[in-house]
Enzyme design. Structure first.
Site, short mmCIF file in Angstrom:
data_model
loop_
_atom_site.label_atom_id
_atom_site.label_comp_id
_atom_site.label_asym_id
_atom_site.label_seq_id
_atom_site.Cartn_x
_atom_site.Cartn_y
_atom_site.Cartn_z
N ASN A 13 -3.60 0.03 -2.66
CA ASN A 13 -4.59 0.53 -1.71
C ASN A 13 -4.56 -0.44 -0.54
O ASN A 13 -5.09 -1.53 -0.63
CB ASN A 13 -5.97 0.57 -2.37
CG ASN A 13 -7.07 0.94 -1.37
OD1 ASN A 13 -6.79 1.33 -0.24
ND2 ASN A 13 -8.32 0.80 -1.79
N TRP A 14 -3.91 -0.01 0.51
CA TRP A 14 -3.73 -0.93 1.65
C TRP A 14 -5.02 -1.15 2.43
O TRP A 14 -5.09 -2.05 3.26
CB TRP A 14 -2.65 -0.37 2.60
CG TRP A 14 -1.25 -0.46 2.08
CD1 TRP A 14 -0.84 -0.76 0.81
CD2 TRP A 14 -0.05 -0.21 2.83
NE1 TRP A 14 0.53 -0.73 0.72
CE2 TRP A 14 1.03 -0.39 1.96
CE3 TRP A 14 0.20 0.16 4.14
CZ2 TRP A 14 2.37 -0.24 2.37
CZ3 TRP A 14 1.51 0.32 4.56
CH2 TRP A 14 2.58 0.12 3.68
N LYS A 15 -6.01 -0.29 2.21
CA LYS A 15 -7.28 -0.36 2.97
C LYS A 15 -6.99 -0.30 4.47
O LYS A 15 -6.05 0.38 4.88
CB LYS A 15 -8.08 -1.59 2.54
CG LYS A 15 -8.22 -1.67 1.01
CD LYS A 15 -9.19 -2.68 0.51
CE LYS A 15 -9.26 -2.63 -1.01
NZ LYS A 15 -10.23 -3.56 -1.57
N HIS A 98 -13.93 5.28 -3.47
CA HIS A 98 -13.76 3.83 -3.52
C HIS A 98 -15.10 3.14 -3.25
O HIS A 98 -15.90 3.63 -2.46
CB HIS A 98 -12.71 3.37 -2.50
CG HIS A 98 -12.32 1.94 -2.72
ND1 HIS A 98 -13.06 0.89 -2.24
CD2 HIS A 98 -11.28 1.39 -3.39
CE1 HIS A 98 -12.49 -0.25 -2.61
NE2 HIS A 98 -11.42 0.03 -3.32
N GLU A 100 -15.88 0.73 -1.50
CA GLU A 100 -16.13 0.42 -0.09
C GLU A 100 -16.63 1.66 0.65
O GLU A 100 -17.44 1.54 1.57
CB GLU A 100 -14.84 -0.14 0.55
CG GLU A 100 -14.58 -1.57 0.08
CD GLU A 100 -13.12 -1.97 0.00
OE1 GLU A 100 -12.27 -1.31 0.62
OE2 GLU A 100 -12.84 -2.95 -0.72
N GLU A 170 -13.06 -0.03 -11.17
CA GLU A 170 -13.06 -1.18 -10.28
C GLU A 170 -14.46 -1.80 -10.22
O GLU A 170 -15.33 -1.32 -9.47
CB GLU A 170 -12.66 -0.75 -8.86
CG GLU A 170 -11.27 -0.16 -8.77
CD GLU A 170 -10.69 -0.32 -7.36
OE1 GLU A 170 -9.59 -0.86 -7.26
OE2 GLU A 170 -11.34 0.08 -6.40
N GLY A 176 -11.68 -8.03 -4.15
CA GLY A 176 -11.45 -8.93 -3.01
C GLY A 176 -12.16 -10.26 -3.13
O GLY A 176 -12.27 -11.01 -2.17
N SER A 216 -8.98 -7.63 -7.80
CA SER A 216 -8.30 -8.93 -7.82
C SER A 216 -7.17 -9.02 -8.85
O SER A 216 -6.90 -10.08 -9.40
CB SER A 216 -9.29 -10.08 -8.03
OG SER A 216 -10.25 -10.10 -6.99
N GLY A 237 -5.47 -3.97 -4.26
CA GLY A 237 -5.74 -4.21 -2.85
C GLY A 237 -4.83 -5.30 -2.30
O GLY A 237 -3.67 -5.07 -1.97
P1 13P Z 1 -8.32 -6.31 -4.49
O1 13P Z 1 -7.09 -6.16 -5.35
O2 13P Z 1 -8.03 -6.88 -3.14
O3 13P Z 1 -9.43 -7.03 -5.21
O4 13P Z 1 -8.86 -4.83 -4.20
C1 13P Z 1 -9.01 -3.97 -5.27
C2 13P Z 1 -9.32 -2.63 -4.73
O5 13P Z 1 -10.38 -2.40 -4.18
C3 13P Z 1 -8.31 -1.59 -4.85
O6 13P Z 1 -8.82 -0.35 -4.53
#
Ligand code: 13P
Length: 255
Positions: A13-15, A98, A100, A170, A176, A216, A237
């Site tokens: 997930n590149w966000k 997600h 976020e 998640e 993150g 993470s 992420g």
């Molecule tokens: P991280 O791997 O950066 O913690 O993010 C996880 C995530 O939100 C994947 O959708």
């Protein structure tokens, strides 16, 4: 044993990261690294990178996904993208719900359900994200929260459509932050999600469902997490933004 009944999928997930030239460079680096993976390999990229990603991954084992989708088919929804717009381009996967999106963009269990149905009706493979906040874990209500998110997201989804669903567990406090759920914590909730799905559908449907862990996950902790009986891959992420790191995860999930 049941792990053999389903495919492990590592999805990046590149966000909100990577301009087009940066995306191109990362995908070119990733192609040879991903070529030997036996797990599913997906990169979910910003809308602006979808066309680039689809072009560059043609004929490879890398599948392309979007990071969100709107639930209406078309109309006056400024800034939104429909499921038909994605499938027409050749997008195969989409992330919905997600944390976020839930935290910063007002996403609710109900809108996650609408997006899930719109995505599945259009034939997209849909990665539904669920997970508790830190205070919810501390209050001991992780199962209530995750159970409710799972059940509402799947309202109106048929057993046939469930074959195109992946659930990503998640925990919000692990995203993150560098704080990973322990392998036991991750497995416990993934197993709970599977039991929830078994009650809604059937044990066979639940056994065939890919349930990822996300939060993470990185080259150091991936082996232990991915070895858990109910963890079928990861939603990644930060570690999906570096080809070498992503490669280590693909290798671990291919064992
Ligand atoms: P991280 O791997 O950066 O913690 O993010 C996880 C995530 O939100 C994947 O959708």
């Amino acid at each position: 044993m049941n792990k053999q009944l389903r495919q492990a999928v590592i999805a990046g997930n590149w966000k909100m990261n990577k301009t087009r030239p940066e995306a191109k460079a990362l995908i070119e680096d990733l192609k040879p690294i991903a070529a030997n993976a036996t797990c599913g390999v997906v990169i979910c990229v910003p809308y602006t990178n979808l066309e680039t990603a689809i072009e560059l991954t043609k004929g490879t084992n890398i599948k392309v996904g979007a990071e969100n989708v709107h639930f209406e088919k078309s109309g006056a929804f400024t800034g939104e993208i429909s499921a038909d717009m994605l499938t027409e381009m050749g997008v195969e996967y989409v992330i919905v719900g997600h944390s976020e999106r839930r935290q910063y963009f007002g996403e609710t269990d109900e809108t996650v359900n609408k997006r899930t149905k719109a995505a599945l009706n259009a034939g997209l493979k849909t990665i539904i994200c669920v997970g508790e906040m830190l205070d919810e874990r501390e209050k001991g209500i992780t199962e209530e929260i995750v159970g409710m998110q799972t059940k509402v997201a799947l309202l109106g989804v048929t057993a046939e459509q469930l074959k195109n669903v992946i659930i990503a567990y998640e925990p919000v406090w692990a995203i993150g932050t560098g704080k990973t759920a322990t392998a036991e914590q991750a497995n416990e909730v993934c197993s709970f999600i599977r039991q929830t799905v078994a009650k809604l559908y059937s044990q066979a449907d639940a056994d065939a469902l890919t349930i990822q862990y996300g939060g993470s996950m990185n080259p150091k902790n991936c082996a232990e997490l991915l070895a858990q009986p109910d963890v079928d891959g990861g939603l990644i992420g930060g570690a999906s933004l570096k080809a070498a790191d992503f490669g280590v995860l693909l290798e671990a999930a291919s064992k």
